[in-house]
Design an enzyme around this catalytic site. Sequence first.
Site, short mmCIF file in Angstrom:
data_model
loop_
_atom_site.label_atom_id
_atom_site.label_comp_id
_atom_site.label_asym_id
_atom_site.label_seq_id
_atom_site.Cartn_x
_atom_site.Cartn_y
_atom_site.Cartn_z
N HIS A 128 1.98 1.95 -3.45
CA HIS A 128 1.02 2.71 -4.27
C HIS A 128 1.15 4.21 -4.03
O HIS A 128 1.00 5.01 -4.95
CB HIS A 128 -0.41 2.28 -3.95
CG HIS A 128 -0.84 1.01 -4.62
ND1 HIS A 128 -0.61 0.74 -5.95
CD2 HIS A 128 -1.53 -0.07 -4.14
CE1 HIS A 128 -1.14 -0.44 -6.25
NE2 HIS A 128 -1.68 -0.97 -5.17
N GLU A 150 0.83 -1.22 0.00
CA GLU A 150 0.00 0.00 0.00
C GLU A 150 0.86 1.26 0.00
O GLU A 150 0.56 2.23 -0.70
CB GLU A 150 -0.97 0.00 1.19
CG GLU A 150 -2.00 -1.14 1.16
CD GLU A 150 -2.86 -1.20 -0.10
OE1 GLU A 150 -2.91 -0.21 -0.86
OE2 GLU A 150 -3.48 -2.27 -0.33
N HIS A 205 0.45 -2.25 -9.98
CA HIS A 205 0.61 -3.68 -9.72
C HIS A 205 1.66 -4.30 -10.63
O HIS A 205 1.86 -3.87 -11.77
CB HIS A 205 -0.73 -4.39 -9.86
CG HIS A 205 -1.63 -4.11 -8.69
ND1 HIS A 205 -2.99 -4.28 -8.72
CD2 HIS A 205 -1.33 -3.66 -7.45
CE1 HIS A 205 -3.48 -3.96 -7.54
NE2 HIS A 205 -2.50 -3.56 -6.76
N CYS A 206 2.34 -5.32 -10.08
CA CYS A 206 3.50 -5.92 -10.73
C CYS A 206 3.16 -7.36 -11.11
O CYS A 206 2.47 -8.06 -10.36
CB CYS A 206 4.68 -5.87 -9.76
SG CYS A 206 6.20 -6.56 -10.42
ZN LIG Z 1 -2.61 -2.84 -4.91
ZN LIG Z 2 7.65 -5.53 -8.89
#
Ligand SMILES: [Zn+2]
Ligand SMILES: [Zn+2]
Length: 174
Positions: free
Chosen positions: A133, A130, A139-140
């Site tokens: 972010h 978090e 996202h990965c």
């Molecule tokens: Zn997330």
């Molecule tokens: Zn990553």
Amino acid sequence: MNLQLLPIGKLDGGLLMDLAPDLANTFQVPCEILSTPLDPEFAFHGERQQYHSSEILARMQSYVTSDSWRILGVTAVDLYIPILTFVFGEAQIGGPCAIVSLHRLRQGCYGLSRDKDILNQRLLKEAVHEVGHTVNLTHCEDYNCAMAPSHAVEWIDLKEGWFCGPCRGRIFAP
Ligand SMILES: [Zn+2]
Ligand SMILES: [Zn+2]
């Protein structure tokens, strides 16, 4: 400027003491625990018996000061946003505030016996996610990376409590 941990409602203080040094290390910024908790009762939804995480995030803005690098709220209550049955956490992309709930990170939530180490590890991963972010990470696809999306604790357990190389590069780019 500090990464500030804000207790949301009643919380075992030892959890934040364990979390702070690991977060400080990951984000290379001092981490402190704020002493005045935020009472989340205003965000309680009676029918769902859950707390609206976006409303808590909005309220957290009043805690932001010139000392705040980011503020991470940590709570034991169950969080939701209207389109989902629950969320582990929520963040403001680009900052300054994020929140994580340990409610569904506890083994007890799944009928298993209490395990402090597992809870600490999951909480760290979701906290790193978090706060990630808030520094504009998305996202990965690397399922070991803390920025991998998680919709169940099994996914969280696959992740590490730190970032893959490309995600790290995005934060600490020269
Ligand atoms: Zn997330
Ligand atoms: Zn990553």
